[in-house]
Design a protein around this motif. Structure first.
Motif, PDB file in Angstrom:
ATOM      1  N   GLY A 113      -6.853  -5.546   1.216  1.00  0.00           N
ATOM      2  CA  GLY A 113      -5.570  -5.571   1.935  1.00  0.00           C
ATOM      3  C   GLY A 113      -5.698  -5.205   3.408  1.00  0.00           C
ATOM      4  O   GLY A 113      -5.361  -5.999   4.291  1.00  0.00           O
TER       5      GLY A 113
ATOM      6  N   LYS B 192      -8.430   2.872  -5.403  1.00  0.00           N
ATOM      7  CA  LYS B 192      -7.567   2.637  -6.571  1.00  0.00           C
ATOM      8  C   LYS B 192      -8.390   2.360  -7.824  1.00  0.00           C
ATOM      9  O   LYS B 192      -9.540   1.907  -7.722  1.00  0.00           O
TER      10      LYS B 192
ATOM     11  N   ASN C 177       0.848  -1.203   0.000  1.00  0.00           N
ATOM     12  CA  ASN C 177       0.000   0.000   0.000  1.00  0.00           C
ATOM     13  C   ASN C 177       0.879   1.248   0.000  1.00  0.00           C
ATOM     14  O   ASN C 177       0.597   2.229  -0.684  1.00  0.00           O
TER      15      ASN C 177
HETATM   16 MG   LIG Z   1      -3.800  -2.791  -0.487  1.00  0.00          MG
END
Ligand SMILES: [Mg+2]
Ligand SMILES: Nc1ncnc2c1ncn2[C@@H]1O[C@H](COP(=O)(O)OP(=O)(O)OP(=O)(O)O)[C@@H](O)[C@H]1O
Length: 527
Positions: A481, A472, A421
């Motif tokens: 995540g 994103k 990230n």
């Molecule tokens: Mg991520």
């Protein structure tokens, strides 16, 4: 001391001679004697000195002996009364006995007859006293026992009423006789509707009670006459079927079935939790597979460099061998090349084994994890990606950190997610600080992953740990995540916090209890 010691007599007679002679005789026998010339003063004396025995003449002016007897028996029921009658007055004697005189003697008073009558009166007095004491004792005990019983009963009632489990009891004809508050909440029927009106079959689909009783009678669920953790469904007032876990007992009275009592536990909540856990496990695995894919891409580069190095050295050696005899100088070179080949090969093997252990779908196994090893594994796995993205890594791992109790693969997955990230947040490069230190005040290990990236918008901060939250572009992020990181950290009894300033960067703080705190070991299941 004679037997008559402690016995007090009130002697009532209107003839003074008789009073005197009798007093002497009785005092000689050990009695304490008080005399009175008439009924009225005799009664007053009784009041004053409380004798156990009263002897009264029958024929007296004003208040006669029968009246004395009646008054004494009414006012002092414990006292024994002997009446003295003239010879031939049998009817008076009988009347006196009817009025509960203890005896009668005839006049002139014969001392032997007097003593006999007194002995009988004493015996009567003593037995009655004993009987009274005994009755009083029985009464007291009865009162205490009933009080105790009331206490026990109200305690039991409380116990039944306040139980979280639903409790249902029925008699031998299946009529409901116990139905507690949890049961009311559970099924929606009130006590009033149910008690002594419903039978067991009302709460089950057809055949339910029979199956329940068959299970009770069998050996399969905790032994004959007992039911333990039997799963079935019961019917609520609104027609809903509620999945329950039942425990129960058959009640018997002198070998005969006298009823049943059942404890019901609503297992809907448990089922939901099971489902949630299965979902979490699925998400965890899904995320792992995705990060595995990304990792694989990164690792290919990581391995490619040492592999091409190895290939070059091997080709060089082959060429030297092809050219002709090997000299001592060549051997010297070969040794150097082989050292390099060995170093690079073990590097590749380290990267691959990390990747393999990470990808294995193994049940988490909790054991002491060295923070140093954990962070170095993550650094090895992500170095190439960091280099490519023009990111400077600043590791800072305090020496002598205590280990964390955990699953190294899960912890690695969490950190890799944070590192990736951070990389995504620094498209034009930057600095990634990875630090670990021990906070002795809180007795916690603090791992920080900090970047100098784009930061997180204030309105997004409260959502980033939600599954599928991503900012994103499609194809670049799924949003799993951080929710995975969160789950893993929780699994390890740790906490995760984030601080971020848009335009400046983001820091994630992970705190874990060290392995040597007893609570950490206990909570992790005593590993
Ligand atoms: Mg991520
Ligand atoms: N270090 C960071 N800097 C800036 N934003 C971040 C950082 N870490 C997470 N975020 C924000 O939190 C969001 C959620 O992160 P998360 O890791 O859960 O999903 P993702 O990275 O978008 O997708 P995935 O990890 O599933 O590929 C990201 O989309 C991003 O907006």
């Amino acid at each position: 001391m004679t037997q008559a010691n402690g016995w007090k007599i009130v002697f009532i007679d209107d003839e003074e001679d008789i009073r005197q002679i009798s007093q002497m005789t009785l005092e000689d026998a050990g009695y304490e004697v008080h005399t009175a010339p008439d009924g009225k003063s005799g009664i007053e004396l009784c009041e004053k000195i409380s004798p156990q025995i009263v002897i009264t003449d029958i024929r007296m002016p004003n208040m006669d002996g029968l009246q004395v007897l009646e008054t004494v028996k009414t006012r002092f029921p414990d006292m024994e009364v002997i009446v003295a009658t003239a010879y031939g007055e049998m009817n008076l004697a009988i009347r006196a006995l009817q009025l509960d005189a203890s005896d009668f003697i005839t006049k002139p008073i014969n001392s032997e007859a007097l003593h006999l009558a007194l002995n009988r009166a004493r015996q009567r007095y003593t037995s009655r006293k004993q009987l009274l004491d005994y009755t009083a004792l029985l009464e007291r005990e009865k009162a205490e026992t009933s009080q105790e019983l009331v206490k026990i009963l109200s305690f039991q009632k409380n116990l039944i009423e306040s139980s979280i489990d639903g409790i249902l009891g029925c008699d031998e004809e299946d009529r409901i006789v116990i139905y507690n508050r949890s049961m009311e909440r559970f099924l929606g029927y009130s006590k009033k509707e149910v008690l002594r009106k419903f039978s067991l079959s009302r709460f089950f689909a057809s055949g339910g009670p029979e199956q329940l009783k068959a299970a009770l009678k069998s050996e399969r669920y905790g032994g004959k006459g007992r039911l333990y953790l039997y799963e079935t469904e019961i019917l609520a007032k609104d027609g809903h079927r509620i999945p329950v876990q039942v425990s129960g007992t058959e009640l018997t009275d002198q070998g005969e079935t006298s009823g049943f009592v059942f404890f019901f536990r609503d297992i809907r909540e448990m089922r939901n939790l099971e489902r949630e856990m299965a979902d979490q496990a699925r998400i965890l695995h899904q995320d792992k597979m995705m990060s595995l894919g990304r990792l694989a891409a990164s690792v290919v580069h990581e391995i490619n460099n040492p592999l091409s190095g190895i290939l070059n050295y091997l080709r060089l050696m082959i060429r030297i061998l092809d050219k002709g005899p090997v000299t001592g100088e060549h051997l010297e070179k070969f040794r150097r090349y082989l050292d390099l080949v060995e170093r690079e090969t073990s590097r590749c093997s380290y990267i691959i084994s990390n990747l393999l252990s990470f990808s294995r779908k193994s049940a988490p196994s909790f054991e002491p994890v060295s923070i140093d090893e954990l962070l170095n594994r993550c650094i090895t796995l992500s170095r190439h990606k960091l280099d490519l993205s023009n990111i400077t890594l600043q590791p800072s791992i305090e020496e002598g950190l205590p280990p964390v109790l955990g699953d190294i693969n899960q912890l690695q997955q969490a950190l890799i997610n944070l590192i990736f990230n951070a990389v995504d947040a620094m498209p034009d490069g930057g600095t990634l600080s990875l630090s670990a230190r021990f906070n002795s005040k809180e007795s916690q290990i603090l791992i920080t992953v900090k970047d100098t990236g784009v930061g997180i918008r204030k309105e997004d901060l409260s959502h980033i740990f939600e599954p599928f939250f991503t900012t994103k572009k499609e194809g670049y992020g799924v949003g799993l995540g951080l929710s995975t990181v969160y789950g893993i950290v929780q699994n390890h009894k740790g906490t995760i916090d984030v601080e971020s300033t848009p335009g400046e960067g983001t820091a994630f703080f992970l705190r874990f209890p060290p392995v040597d705190t007893p609570s950490a070991i206990r909570e992790a299941g005593g590993c």
